[in-house]
Design an enzyme around this catalytic site. Structure first.
Site, PDB file in Angstrom:
ATOM      1  CG  ASP A  44      23.351  50.941   1.755  1.00 23.02           C
ATOM      2  OD1 ASP A  44      23.619  49.884   2.320  1.00 23.02           O
ATOM      3  OD2 ASP A  44      23.496  52.061   2.294  1.00 23.02           O
ATOM      4  CE1 TYR A  49      23.046  57.001   5.554  1.00 25.51           C
ATOM      5  CE2 TYR A  49      22.189  55.840   3.640  1.00 25.51           C
ATOM      6  CZ  TYR A  49      23.175  56.018   4.585  1.00 25.51           C
ATOM      7  OH  TYR A  49      24.283  55.218   4.558  1.00 25.51           O
ATOM      8  CE  LYS A  74      23.982  51.390   5.817  1.00 22.63           C
ATOM      9  NZ  LYS A  74      23.385  52.370   4.892  1.00 22.63           N
ATOM     10  CG  HIS A 107      24.208  53.694  10.476  1.00 29.70           C
ATOM     11  ND1 HIS A 107      23.224  54.420   9.850  1.00 29.70           N
ATOM     12  CD2 HIS A 107      25.337  53.931   9.762  1.00 29.70           C
ATOM     13  CE1 HIS A 107      23.741  55.058   8.808  1.00 29.70           C
ATOM     14  NE2 HIS A 107      25.024  54.778   8.745  1.00 29.70           N
TER      15      HIS A 107
END
Ligand code: A2P
Length: 278
Positions: A44, A49, A74, A107
């Protein structure tokens, strides 16, 4: 690895390898390779990120064929809406070095405290997700951090979400959201199942873990799984990566499940989807 079955009949592993706060460097590449060698098949990540390039390298170097892995990413909040979501998807695929995703999520919902037309914005993102799904570029689509009031209008579109990924750990059961998802056959995934590590010092959890001869992390992850929530623990430490997937050889009894359920919220992130300013 056993699987949950999503509402479109796609199979998804019972636990995933989280990468929030994993750096965009060799640490993450090695973490993924080690996780795959331990049996993780779900990875994931998310555009925000900032580590999709390293995640992609880890996948490429894992030695496992692509179709045995389940890769999630996401679309970030700055890319909401139809056109931007389509472009964000292409950037994510290119950063990961992949030609399809297994799961793509919105998200965070646009919500009423920031946007008058929040529902319309979410529907625009969803239209893009739906098109990509129908074109075969993504095997399943869903949302993250959505509450039932955010989900409602998506449920009335052509394709309903298959997954809702929310913060889930002892002290934060999110019962209203989980119940709504269960009734509508949406699989719930749990982010920060260890409360980003904050669960691990709780004296009650330490005591319960001792009774099962397991770590507090394993108790949190097993508790999550016994709630039919798919846990996504993050770690870049080999022994923890292995420990976190070793949760399928014991069961928490119903009395201890209730004890854990009744813990007060002591380690939540405090991020409320209706209040966040990002
Ligand atoms: P690290 O990545 O340095 O190993 P969450 O999944 O709830 O976000 O928690 C992630 C945090 O918990 C990270 O800081 C991670 O550290 C740490 N962590 C993950 N698994 C374990 C474990 N089994 N025991 C102790 N700490 C852990």
């Amino acid at each position: 690895m056993k699987y949950f079955t999503l509402n479109n009949n796609v199979q998804i592993p019972l636990i995933g390898y989280g990468t929030w706060q994993s750096p965009d460097d060799q640490t993450t590449v090695e973490g993924i390779k080690y996780a795959v060698s331990c049996g993780y098949r779900l990875i994931d990540t998310a555009a925000i990120y900032g580590n999709e390039v390293s995640v992609g390298r880890g996948i490429a170097e894992s030695g496992i064929s692509r179709n045995e892995l389940f890769i999630t990413s996401k679309v970030w909040n700055s890319e909401r809406g139809y056109e931007k979501t389509l472009a964000a998807f292409e950037k994510t695929l290119s950063d990961l070095g992949l030609d399809y995703l297994d799961l793509y999520l919105i998200h965070w919902p646009a919500s009423a405290h920031r946007f008058e037309n929040w529902d319309e914005i979410n529907l625009g993102s969803w239209k893009a997700m739906t098109e990509l799904y129908k074109a075969g570029r993504i095997r399943a689509i869903g949302v993250s951090n959505f509450r039932s009031h955010h989900l409602k209008s998506l449920m009335e579109t052509e394709i309903m979400p298959m997954v809702n990924q929310i913060e889930f750990h002892p002290g934060l059961l999110q019962s209203e959201t989980v119940e709504y998802c269960r009734e509508n056959n949406i699989l719930v995934e749990g982010w920060s199942p260890l409360g980003t590590g904050r669960m691990l010092q709780n004296s009650e959890l330490i005591q319960i873990a001792g009774n099962y001869k397991k770590s507090v992390a394993q108790i949190c992850l097993r508790w999550c799984f016994q709630h039919d929530v798919l846990p996504l623990p993050k770690s870049v430490t080999p022994e923890r990566i292995r420990e976190n997937i070793s949760i399928f050889d014991f069961e928490i009894n119903s009395e201890d499940m209730k004890r854990i359920d009744s813990l007060a919220n002591f380690g939540g992130s405090g991020l409320d989807p209706d209040e966040v300013n990002f």
